[in-house]
Motif scaffolding. Structure first.
Motif, PDB file in Angstrom:
ATOM      1  N   UNK A  10       0.433  -1.133  -0.097  1.00 37.18           N
ATOM      2  CA  UNK A  10       0.319  -0.291  -0.379  1.00 37.18           C
ATOM      3  C   UNK A  10       0.408   1.205  -0.278  1.00 37.18           C
ATOM      4  N   UNK A  11       2.289   1.169   0.260  1.00 35.36           N
ATOM      5  CA  UNK A  11       3.070   2.477   0.410  1.00 35.36           C
ATOM      6  C   UNK A  11       2.342   3.156  -1.036  1.00 35.36           C
ATOM      7  N   UNK A  28       0.474   3.970  -2.491  1.00 35.16           N
ATOM      8  CA  UNK A  28      -0.850   4.345  -2.377  1.00 35.16           C
ATOM      9  C   UNK A  28      -1.330   5.816  -1.350  1.00 35.16           C
ATOM     10  N   UNK A  29      -0.001   6.092  -0.281  1.00 35.01           N
ATOM     11  CA  UNK A  29      -0.132   7.013   0.559  1.00 35.01           C
ATOM     12  C   UNK A  29       0.367   7.756   0.393  1.00 35.01           C
ATOM     13  N   UNK A  30       2.241   6.973   0.075  1.00 37.32           N
ATOM     14  CA  UNK A  30       3.649   7.844  -0.069  1.00 37.32           C
ATOM     15  C   UNK A  30       3.446   8.835  -1.426  1.00 37.32           C
ATOM     16  N   UNK A  31       2.425   8.957  -2.398  1.00 37.26           N
ATOM     17  CA  UNK A  31       2.478   9.527  -3.366  1.00 37.26           C
ATOM     18  C   UNK A  31       1.533  10.784  -3.581  1.00 37.26           C
ATOM     19  N   UNK A  32       0.239  10.531  -2.922  1.00 40.51           N
ATOM     20  CA  UNK A  32      -1.166  10.604  -2.449  1.00 40.51           C
ATOM     21  C   UNK A  32      -0.652  12.125  -1.348  1.00 40.51           C
ATOM     22  N   UNK A  33      -0.804  13.263  -1.741  1.00 44.50           N
ATOM     23  CA  UNK A  33      -0.680  14.475  -1.112  1.00 44.50           C
ATOM     24  C   UNK A  33      -1.900  14.276   0.064  1.00 44.50           C
ATOM     25  N   UNK A  34      -2.849  13.920  -0.338  1.00 47.31           N
ATOM     26  CA  UNK A  34      -3.863  13.970   0.997  1.00 47.31           C
ATOM     27  C   UNK A  34      -3.516  12.977   2.291  1.00 47.31           C
ATOM     28  N   UNK A  35      -2.649  11.941   1.357  1.00 49.25           N
ATOM     29  CA  UNK A  35      -2.536  10.602   2.413  1.00 49.25           C
ATOM     30  C   UNK A  35      -1.594  11.234   2.998  1.00 49.25           C
ATOM     31  N   UNK A  36      -0.676  12.201   2.518  1.00 48.20           N
ATOM     32  CA  UNK A  36       0.593  12.036   3.073  1.00 48.20           C
ATOM     33  C   UNK A  36       0.183  13.236   4.511  1.00 48.20           C
ATOM     34  N   UNK A  37      -0.723  14.134   3.916  1.00 48.02           N
ATOM     35  CA  UNK A  37      -1.711  15.505   4.808  1.00 48.02           C
ATOM     36  C   UNK A  37      -1.901  15.325   6.254  1.00 48.02           C
ATOM     37  N   UNK A  38      -3.205  13.532   5.683  1.00 47.90           N
ATOM     38  CA  UNK A  38      -3.670  12.726   6.722  1.00 47.90           C
ATOM     39  C   UNK A  38      -2.338  11.917   7.681  1.00 47.90           C
ATOM     40  N   UNK A  39      -1.486  11.568   7.261  1.00 48.70           N
ATOM     41  CA  UNK A  39      -0.435  10.920   7.882  1.00 48.70           C
ATOM     42  C   UNK A  39       0.142  11.998   8.912  1.00 48.70           C
TER      43      UNK A  39
END
Lengths: 76, 76, 76, 76, 76, 76
Positions: free
Chosen positions: E42-43, E45-56
């Protein structure tokens, strides 16, 4: 002398505290995605999206609350 | 005299405190997207979206909690 | 006599405190989108969406935490 | 005797406190969408969506934090 | 000697505290999805998504607030 | 002897506190969707989605903050 990126949560002023909150928010992203190239590539994705900008402001607000508590809200 | 945009978290009234929370929320967006032109272009995107407006209110609520704590909830 | 919409965070009861939290949440939306016409047009968008209703309840919960802290949780 | 739906935040046990947090979260939805018919119609939308269930649990967690603080975490 | 992954919330410095907040955030994911294979898959999916990085970064900010409170903001 | 699922927020260690935070987060879902069959059916939906896993970690972080405050951050 400490060369830590986060030697203390103390700041002289609320404005410096807000800057520290921004730094904490960005380091949170950086620690999750260490590649500056990828983070730069993603900039248009969040910098041109209202929802992403609102979500960014929320992370800054949460870190600012922590920094403000750490500085007793700069009451003295 | 300080020309900082955030000299203090102290406000005379809760209403002024809410205004400061709105300012903190907007500066959080501004520091992430410095371009006034882009922010203005994005306005329809969030100002005409229920979810974006709810998310904006949440950021204001979080900053308002910080400002309220800073002012000891204007108890005195 | 103050004609402020937010003269104080003090309320007589927890229920009044919850009402104030709802008011704070709605004013947060209103300050971001001043047009009552737009806000009314958007009502179906959030009032008929489970996720929007959950997000609204979250903003109320955050403002309620602030109001409850301001009233020392109505312990006295 | 008060017939308020929220006479107090005090509960005898943490479990009752969690129940109150659930009640606060649901009333937050109800105050935003007063129609029981609409809320019931929306149930499948959130009760069968992992993200909606996670978001619901977050609202409960925030209200539970408030109720726990109000009861000094049931330490006595 | 305790072989717990979380023997204490105390850290020597704010930087170590931030590292602990990252660890808490990742363990929160790991306890929900124990499979390292799935998490690795899944990395992107979140490591290349601005919104996922902000949520993290938001989860890290919340855990950092807890760790900072636990260490009295490293004031001493 | 109490057969409550939540007799206390006190735990012996931070690690047990984190486990309790996970339990609180899952009970929050369970109270919203009582059907174990539905919750199990939804597992792939959140356990294989980066954003859902991040959101789950956020709920755990919020409940962990409450449990940590309840235990005075296990300072003693």
């Amino acid at each position: 002398m400490s060369d830590s990126w986060l030697p203390t949560l103390r700041t002289a002023t609320p404005e410096e505290g807000f800057q520290l909150a921004i730094k904490l928010s960005r380091i949170g992203v950086k620690m999750t995605q260490p590649s500056a190239e990828v983070r730069e590539r993603l900039r248009p994705e969040y910098a041109e999206s209202a929802d992403s900008l609102i979500a960014s402001s929320q992370v800054i607000a949460l870190n600012f609350q922590t920094v403000a508590q750490a500085n007793d809200f700069w009451r003295s």
